[in-house]
Design a protein around this motif. Structure first.
Motif, PDB file in Angstrom:
ATOM      1  N   GLU A  32       1.051  -0.964  -0.124  1.00  0.00           N
ATOM      2  CA  GLU A  32       0.052  -0.295   0.280  1.00  0.00           C
ATOM      3  C   GLU A  32       0.811   1.329  -0.040  1.00  0.00           C
ATOM      4  O   GLU A  32       0.348   1.853  -0.111  1.00  0.00           O
ATOM      5  CB  GLU A  32      -1.033  -0.095   1.115  1.00  0.00           C
ATOM      6  CG  GLU A  32      -2.337  -0.651   1.270  1.00  0.00           C
ATOM      7  CD  GLU A  32      -3.480  -0.724   2.054  1.00  0.00           C
ATOM      8  OE1 GLU A  32      -3.681   0.201   2.680  1.00  0.00           O
ATOM      9  OE2 GLU A  32      -3.404  -1.839   3.103  1.00  0.00           O
ATOM     10  N   TYR A  33       1.761   1.385   0.492  1.00  0.00           N
ATOM     11  CA  TYR A  33       2.728   2.596   0.423  1.00  0.00           C
ATOM     12  C   TYR A  33       3.867   2.201  -0.105  1.00  0.00           C
ATOM     13  O   TYR A  33       4.691   0.970   0.625  1.00  0.00           O
ATOM     14  CB  TYR A  33       3.231   3.072   1.940  1.00  0.00           C
ATOM     15  CG  TYR A  33       1.746   3.421   2.422  1.00  0.00           C
ATOM     16  CD1 TYR A  33       1.405   4.714   2.811  1.00  0.00           C
ATOM     17  CD2 TYR A  33       1.356   2.629   3.613  1.00  0.00           C
ATOM     18  CE1 TYR A  33       0.542   4.878   3.602  1.00  0.00           C
ATOM     19  CE2 TYR A  33      -0.473   2.454   4.337  1.00  0.00           C
ATOM     20  CZ  TYR A  33      -0.610   4.200   3.559  1.00  0.00           C
ATOM     21  OH  TYR A  33      -1.577   4.779   4.681  1.00  0.00           O
ATOM     22  N   ARG A  54      -3.006   2.722  -6.797  1.00  0.00           N
ATOM     23  CA  ARG A  54      -3.659   2.474  -4.945  1.00  0.00           C
ATOM     24  C   ARG A  54      -2.833   2.580  -4.724  1.00  0.00           C
ATOM     25  O   ARG A  54      -3.072   2.194  -3.452  1.00  0.00           O
ATOM     26  CB  ARG A  54      -4.538   1.259  -5.369  1.00  0.00           C
ATOM     27  CG  ARG A  54      -3.784  -0.005  -5.517  1.00  0.00           C
ATOM     28  CD  ARG A  54      -5.000  -1.356  -4.943  1.00  0.00           C
ATOM     29  NE  ARG A  54      -4.402  -1.968  -5.694  1.00  0.00           N
ATOM     30  CZ  ARG A  54      -3.262  -3.003  -4.558  1.00  0.00           C
ATOM     31  NH1 ARG A  54      -2.896  -2.920  -3.935  1.00  0.00           N
ATOM     32  NH2 ARG A  54      -2.878  -4.435  -4.796  1.00  0.00           N
ATOM     33  N   LYS A  56       0.314   4.078  -2.451  1.00  0.00           N
ATOM     34  CA  LYS A  56       0.685   5.884  -2.058  1.00  0.00           C
ATOM     35  C   LYS A  56       2.085   5.087  -1.749  1.00  0.00           C
ATOM     36  O   LYS A  56       2.638   5.316  -1.246  1.00  0.00           O
ATOM     37  CB  LYS A  56       0.585   5.624  -0.715  1.00  0.00           C
ATOM     38  CG  LYS A  56      -1.318   5.696  -0.336  1.00  0.00           C
ATOM     39  CD  LYS A  56      -1.699   6.037   1.045  1.00  0.00           C
ATOM     40  CE  LYS A  56      -3.560   6.146   0.744  1.00  0.00           C
ATOM     41  NZ  LYS A  56      -3.819   4.673   1.149  1.00  0.00           N
ATOM     42  N   SER A  80       4.368  -2.313   3.088  1.00  0.00           N
ATOM     43  CA  SER A  80       5.578  -1.312   2.737  1.00  0.00           C
ATOM     44  C   SER A  80       6.622  -2.080   1.982  1.00  0.00           C
ATOM     45  O   SER A  80       6.483  -2.987   2.124  1.00  0.00           O
ATOM     46  CB  SER A  80       5.416   0.058   3.439  1.00  0.00           C
ATOM     47  OG  SER A  80       6.590  -0.245   4.665  1.00  0.00           O
TER      48      SER A  80
END
Lengths: 174, 195
Positions: A32-33, A54, A56, A80
């Protein structure tokens, strides 16, 4: 983060590992990161990410900070990856040991190794090509990625980092 | 003017509700006794990275307010972190710099050029805007509730007096290691539970 087009700048790209395939493999692994300090081989990947993903992007001012940011994200229950160069790995050793291993954090470290070509790497032999030796010395599990076909290792590394609660590195030989 | 660390931490404990509180080095030892909680975390042992750990946590858990008690020496070790924090700018992030002007753990040596050191100017210069400085207990105690309700990132310098030095003997280090491991596990489990 913004990327500014610089007149005359020719991106360093490699046809061995596709930036699009890296993005896709990271997304499929549930990342996600993406935490990063921009590095030439990741230029196209970052441009693609900023166009829409999607995932970040978290921009850090030094890679060692990125290690700790990833650890905090782990404790927050999210996945991450840190994108860094071999030089970024070198300056992150204390964070890797004193934060990542000590807090048993699970995340991926994508290390871009020593430039695009052997000729380019040969221009900086003192600093280049030590990532694998360093990871071995620190007992950090790692995989080497030579071509796009090797990117399935990202998913394997993600399972391993969560199973063993310690970071796993992928050394990208662009 | 400056506060005693324990008095400063007791005031923070009084106003604490459900914040995640991350502590580094000297503040850790007293904090666990003053404000025991499963939401305490003190396992980052790399100077200057407690705040960046907290930043990652704040990004991943926007439903929680993350308070970091960072030492001034640690901030000096990693001043670039302020750029990183200002860029990510999580509204649930509170960075409190415990400013006693010395490296306490190693015996009280002063921070380089400390007489001219102005953390607020540095923070302002990287674009942080929620800035505070507290030097007396009365003001600190009075303004804490409002501070913890501000939209972050918040950066505050808290002037404290040098405290008792905890000499890092083998025996002490062994206890700290065991304590950190226990608290980290408990903290992680607490965060994993639905709120």
């Amino acid at each position: 983060m913004r990327v500014i087009d610089i007149p005359g700048h020719v991106p360093e790209v490699s046809d061995k590992i596709s930036s699009e395939a890296v993005r896709q493999a990271l997304e499929e692994s549930g990342i996600e990161y993406l935490v990063t300090l921009p590095e030439s081989p990741y230029e196209q990947l970052l441009r693609d990410l900023l166009q829409g993903s999607r995932m970040k992007v978290v921009q850090v001012a030094r890679e060692s900070q990125g290690m700790a940011v990833c650890c905090g994200i782990t404790y927050g229950g999210k996945r991450s990856a840190l994108l860094c160069s071999y030089k970024g790995l070198y300056n992150s050793i204390d964070s890797l040991l004193g934060v990542a291993l000590r807090t048993q954090s699970s995340f991926l470290v994508l290390v871009s190794e020593a430039g695009v070509s052997p000729e380019r790497a040969a221009l900086d032999p003192e600093r280049g090509r030590h990532s694998v030796a360093l990871l071995q010395a620190l007992k950090i599990p790692y995989y080497e990625v030579w071509t796009t076909d090797d990117l399935n290792l990202i998913r394997k590394a993600m399972a391993e980092t969560e199973g063993n609660t310690q970071p796993v590195a992928l050394v990208l030989r662009w | 003017m400056s506060m005693k660390r324990t008095e400063c931490l007791k005031a923070l404990a009084k106003h604490r509700t459900d914040e995640l509180v991350l502590t580094a080095w000297q503040s850790s030892y007293a904090w666990h006794q003053i404000s025991p909680s499963k939401y305490n975390f003190s396992s980052v042992r790399t100077m200057g990275e407690c705040s960046t750990f907290g930043l990652g946590l704040a990004l991943a858990r926007p439903d929680k307010r993350v308070v970091v008690l960072e030492g001034d020496g640690s901030l000096c070790m990693n001043l670039g972190m302020l750029l990183t924090i200002a860029t990510a700018a999580p509204p649930n992030f509170y960075q409190l710099i415990m400013h006693n002007r010395v490296y306490e753990t190693t015996g009280g040596q002063t921070i380089p050029n400390v007489d001219h050191l102005d953390f607020l100017s540095i923070a302002r210069g990287v674009g942080l805007s929620r800035l505070h400085r507290y030097s007396d207990l009365e003001t600190w105690d009075l303004e804490l509730p409002g501070l913890l309700r501000e939209s972050g990132p918040v950066f505050a310098v808290v002037d404290i007096q040098p405290d008792e030095t905890h000499i890092f003997s083998l025996d002490f280090a062994t206890k700290i290691r065991a304590r950190d491991t226990f608290y980290a596990k408990r903290f992680r489990e607490a965060l994993a539970k639905p709120t």
